[in-house]
Design an enzyme around this catalytic site. Structure first.
Site, PDB file in Angstrom:
ATOM      1  N   ASP A  12       0.876  -1.160   0.000  1.00 18.30           N
ATOM      2  CA  ASP A  12       0.000   0.000   0.000  1.00 18.30           C
ATOM      3  C   ASP A  12       0.921   1.220   0.000  1.00 18.30           C
ATOM      4  O   ASP A  12       2.096   1.118   0.384  1.00 18.30           O
ATOM      5  CB  ASP A  12      -0.895  -0.032   1.245  1.00 18.30           C
ATOM      6  CG  ASP A  12      -1.718   1.221   1.395  1.00 18.30           C
ATOM      7  OD1 ASP A  12      -2.382   1.625   0.430  1.00 18.30           O
ATOM      8  OD2 ASP A  12      -1.691   1.820   2.499  1.00 18.30           O
ATOM      9  N   ASP A  14       0.068   5.033   0.971  1.00 18.93           N
ATOM     10  CA  ASP A  14      -0.058   5.953   2.104  1.00 18.93           C
ATOM     11  C   ASP A  14      -0.023   5.195   3.427  1.00 18.93           C
ATOM     12  O   ASP A  14      -0.884   4.350   3.690  1.00 18.93           O
ATOM     13  CB  ASP A  14      -1.384   6.726   2.015  1.00 18.93           C
ATOM     14  CG  ASP A  14      -1.485   7.537   0.731  1.00 18.93           C
ATOM     15  OD1 ASP A  14      -1.079   8.703   0.750  1.00 18.93           O
ATOM     16  OD2 ASP A  14      -1.961   6.986  -0.282  1.00 18.93           O
ATOM     17  N   ASP A 170      -1.668  -0.897   5.863  1.00 17.65           N
ATOM     18  CA  ASP A 170      -1.936  -0.406   7.219  1.00 17.65           C
ATOM     19  C   ASP A 170      -3.422  -0.196   7.486  1.00 17.65           C
ATOM     20  O   ASP A 170      -3.788   0.434   8.482  1.00 17.65           O
ATOM     21  CB  ASP A 170      -1.177   0.894   7.476  1.00 17.65           C
ATOM     22  CG  ASP A 170      -1.705   2.063   6.650  1.00 17.65           C
ATOM     23  OD1 ASP A 170      -2.054   1.838   5.471  1.00 17.65           O
ATOM     24  OD2 ASP A 170      -1.765   3.191   7.168  1.00 17.65           O
TER      25      ASP A 170
END
Length: 222
Positions: A12, A14, A170
């Site tokens: 991922d 960001d 996250d």
């Protein structure tokens, strides 16, 4: 499945690969100031940075009416287009992990829900555009994560079966997407998790406290 079977790694963007929150929060605060609203402290907004522009707006002005939400969100995007990458950095230890993946000839890339008009300039600004085999944005397929479409496209571009890919994220949607696509999912605990998040309940293969922890785990598995 185990880390010993990993033949490629996808991230991922960001809150996992890169710390993009400084630019995103600055863009939001510039938009708020444009509307005559007081800027908000960074720490109050950091955990929303993984969840898109409207999540940031809602974290800053939770009771705003729809027209104001859209106004602030549009201003955020306009400011972000201008400052995208100015204060963004790879998370500590990520450079070590990426260098090791290259040495091991393990391809890597990004699957993000961030639109391509932001993703591609940012990847270039981070000097990763020639190192990544995969850059999948939120509008690269008809559906974004947690749908499997971007995950399967990423596996195809990585030229690697999903079951041999470690996907790090996250947010819960990252791990849901990884599991649904048949990938090994790893929680990036260094990312933008909030106090309400319960990563122990996410469908993950493992949790990692830092990029260096991922690096060490991959070394140990080989």
């Amino acid at each position: 499945m185990s880390l010993a079977q990993v033949k490629g790694v996808l991230f991922d963007l960001d809150g996992t690969l890169a710390d993009t929150a400084p630019d995103l929060v600055q863009a939001l605060n510039l938009s708020l100031c444009d509307a005559g609203i007081e800027a908000k402290p960074f720490n109050a907004l950091r955990s929303a940075a993984s969840h898109g522009s409207f999540a940031l707006v809602d974290a800053a002005i939770p009771n705003a009416d729809e027209s104001l939400r859209i106004q602030i969100q549009q201003g955020l995007l306009a400011h972000y287009q201008r400052i995208n990458g100015d204060h963004c950095r790879l998370f500590t230890g990520m450079d070590v992990l990426l260098d090791w993946l290259e040495l091991q000839q393990l391809p890597f890339g990004v699957i993000t829900n961030k639109p391509a008009r932001f993703t591609r300039p940012l990847v270039r600004k981070l000097n990763l555009h020639q190192r990544m085999q995969v850059v999948i944005s939120g509008d690269s397929t008809r559906y974004a994560k947690p749908h499997t479409a971007p995950m399967l496209l990423g596996a195809q571009q990585l030229n690697c079966a999903p079951e041999h890919i470690l996907y790090l994220g996250d947010a819960e949607r990252d791990l849901l997407a990884a599991k649904a696509a048949g990938m090994l999912g790893g929680v990036a605990l260094w990312g933008y998790l909030s106090e309400e998040d319960k990563p122990q309940n996410w469908p993950a293969f493992a949790q990692f406290g830092s990029p260096l922890a991922v690096h060490q785990a991959l070394i140990a598995a080989r």
